[in-house]
Enzyme design. Structure first.
Site, PDB file in Angstrom:
ATOM      1  CE1 TYR A 101       5.629  -7.353   0.191  1.00 30.47           C
ATOM      2  CE2 TYR A 101       7.472  -8.163   1.795  1.00 30.47           C
ATOM      3  CZ  TYR A 101       6.666  -8.179   0.504  1.00 30.47           C
ATOM      4  OH  TYR A 101       7.193  -8.823  -0.542  1.00 30.47           O
ATOM      5  CE1 TYR A 159       5.724  -3.251  -5.958  1.00 32.74           C
ATOM      6  CE2 TYR A 159       6.764  -4.416  -7.539  1.00 32.74           C
ATOM      7  CZ  TYR A 159       5.902  -4.350  -6.616  1.00 32.74           C
ATOM      8  OH  TYR A 159       5.056  -5.348  -6.902  1.00 32.74           O
TER       9      TYR A 159
END
Ligand SMILES: C[S@@+](CC[C@H](N)C(=O)[O-])C[C@H]1O[C@@H](n2cnc3c(N)ncnc32)[C@H](O)[C@@H]1O
Length: 563
Positions: free
Chosen positions: A417, A520
């Site tokens: 990420y 998440y």
């Protein structure tokens, strides 16, 4: 040669050239110095059809030092003039329903679109109702002070709306005269000859007439949509092995996004001094271990903090094994350690994350540039970057998502990420600025080591990765409460507990084309009954009313994204 006149800068409709005939080409060139600077444009407010083309009403940033009457200036502009601000036009166009693809096709270059519709408020997270637009457009005084009589800017430069009697009118009026370029800014300009500066009241911009006109004349937006697509495809072409697919509508991911290949460090974000970089030295050397990398599982300094290899420890030292089993820390002890990755002797099989790391979420420490081992070292994988081909695609209800164009095997590395690394305070500032609007979130905390045994990283000191405006493909990955991928901590600098990589690995075999998801909230697996009870409790809690709902559709869905 065409001489630039003040008349050419007038923001009445007549000033905007729209056809590329030989004369209007010259006119375009004359206007070329007035291409809108994205730093000066605050918002695209409305659009209209002019000679078959779309023109967009632009609100300019307020100029702090300006003494010229208007505090807000608006003007109509062509797509060409807005070429550097296309992301703002795209944001405006996203308030319209996407066209029916069966009518317009799905090629990168789109034919004219005729079925765009203004979205109903609340259609999805991207939609805005007109009241919201108006409020964002101006900091409005109380409704009672608004003018009852609002004229459309479509009426041209001579429109004069009746103003309310109080002073608030001054701060909400919009200059509707000439624009002039001054010190790099486009400002309102009052020619000496002009006795009276014409102003219109902008309390309700865009006016109902403008909105009606825009809703009726959506066809010219096809040109804009084609431009968005072309511009995004150009960005994509710079990224190897990455594709875009949209079988739902003609939208494109935001143009206000830049693909990057490593973290961009924001203000006040300090990486650790490289002098403190820990590295492996002798006996590690390049290309050892039959060309498959380092074999010194109990000597390599880079494995100092790696997971202990319990099986091998049992055969070597039973007393130590007993301590290990009892949960004693093995930090600093010379014991066999586990390399994080399994490397197959078959070159066609990709390296995979060892089961122990995959299940225990143990931090992965890879060798770094200072290490004595060579590029083939077993502890170098994530740092070599993504190898698998990925596609950003439009999902049914969760915006964009990501899928792989090849089968993935369990433990296979996907990508990291990326984004701008910012401080906690800056992240809070950005969240506050975004307000309560149900915007997508792209903030990822680097808090793996917060409050660990050493206690040297306080939660409030952790950095955050913001992937909203710069990042890579993983920023498009959606959440699932039963994900097929997981995020792991990968560090190259063992002592830096604030900056490390967030790497995604397949958590199960994933067939080609299946959407890649992660949790998440990074939760461990739970029993179905426990999740159902948790979800019922969350749904009954009024505090969760405004929280974004999860649409993962999994049996074990917790109901909300961040819960
Ligand atoms: C990191 S972004 C993922 C990419 C996003 N779908 C896009 O189009 O840019 C996170 C946002 O995607 C949406 N999202 C992701 N997973 C979701 C889910 N399971 N249900 C509903 N919305 C989801 C939410 O708006 C969330 O804030």
């Amino acid at each position: 040669m065409q001489v630039k006149t003040e008349a050419a800068l007038k923001f009445s409709a007549d000033a905007i050239p729209s056809k590329t005939t030989s004369t209007s080409l010259r006119a375009d060139r004359a206007r070329a110095t007035h291409y809108c600077n994205p730093l000066h444009v605050a918002q695209v407010v409305c659009h209209r059809q002019k000679d078959g083309n779309a023109e967009f009403l632009v609100r300019w940033q307020k100029r702090k030092t300006s003494t010229i009457p208007p505090k807000s200036v608006v003007s109509w502009h062509t797509l060409e003039e807005l070429s550097a601000c296309l992301h703002l036009v795209q944001e405006y166009c996203s308030t319209f329903e996407a066209p029916d693809l069966s009518k317009v096709g799905n090629q990168p270059s789109l034919p004219a679109i005729t079925s765009l519709k203004r979205k109903k408020p609340g259609d999805d997270s991207a939609s805005r109702d007109f009241t919201a637009i108006n409020k964002a457009f101006l900091q409005l005084p109380s409704p009672s002070s608004r003018s009852a009589s609002i004229s459309s800017l479509d009426d041209g430069a001579n429109t004069l709306a009746r103003a309310p009697a109080d002073d608030s009118w001054l701060s909400i009026s919009v200059y509707n005269g000439l624009l002039k370029r001054r010190e790099g800014w486009i400002t309102a300009y009052r020619p000496k000859r002009q006795v009276k500066v014409t102003q219109i009241n902008a309390v309700n911009l865009p006016t109902h007439e403008m909105l009606d006109h825009a809703a009726l004349h959506t066809a010219p937006l096809a040109a804009a949509i084609r431009l968005f697509r072309d511009k995004f495809m150009k960005k994509l072409q710079a990224v190897p092995n990455l594709f875009l697919e949209n079988h739902h509508d003609t939208t494109t991911p935001s143009l206000n996004f830049r693909f990057i290949s490593s973290y961009v460090l924001g203000t006040d974000v300090e990486p650790m001094d490289p002098d403190f970089q820990s590295r492996c030295t002798l006996p590690c050397k390049p290309n050892m271990g039959a060309n498959r990398g380092c074999e010194y599982t109990h000597l390599c300094i880079c494995l100092d903090q790696a997971a202990v290899d319990g099986e091998r420890l049992r055969t070597k030292d039973l007393a130590m094994f007993a301590r290990f089993k009892a949960g004693d820390s093995m930090d600093g002890e010379v014991v066999p350690r586990r390399f994080p990755y399994s490397i197959s002797s078959n070159p066609a099989t990709p390296p995979t994350l060892q089961a122990f790391y995959r299940e225990q979420r143990y931090p992965i420490y890879e060798c770094n540039l200072e290490c004595s081992c060579g590029p083939r070292c077993k502890s170098r994988l994530v740092q070599k970057g993504r190898k698998v081909p990925l596609t950003i695609f439009k999902t049914d209800e969760r915006g964009w998502g990501v899928k792989c164009e090849e089968d993935l095997i369990r433990g296979e590395f996907i990508d990291v990420y990326l984004g701008e690394v910012i401080t906690n305070a800056e992240a809070e500032r950005r969240e506050d600025a975004a307000g309560s609007a149900q915007k997508a979130s792209y903030l990822y905390s680097l808090d793996k080591f917060a409050g660990d045994d050493f206690g040297d990283v306080k939660p409030e000191d952790c950095y955050i990765v913001d992937g909203e405006h710069m990042g890579n493909v993983t920023r498009f990955m959606n959440h699932s409460c039963e994900p097929n991928c997981r995020q792991y901590t990968v560090s190259y600098q063992k002592h830096d507990k604030k900056i490390y990589d967030l790497a995604f690995f397949a958590y199960e075999d994933i067939p080609k084309g299946v959407e890649l998801t992660f949790d998440y909230m990074d939760r461990d697996e739970q029993e179905e009954d426990d999740v159902a009870a948790q979800r019922a409790k969350a749904e009954a809690d009024p505090e969760n009313e405004s929280k974004p709902k999860c649409g993962c559709g999994a049996t074990k869905c917790r109901g909300y994204l961040w819960i």
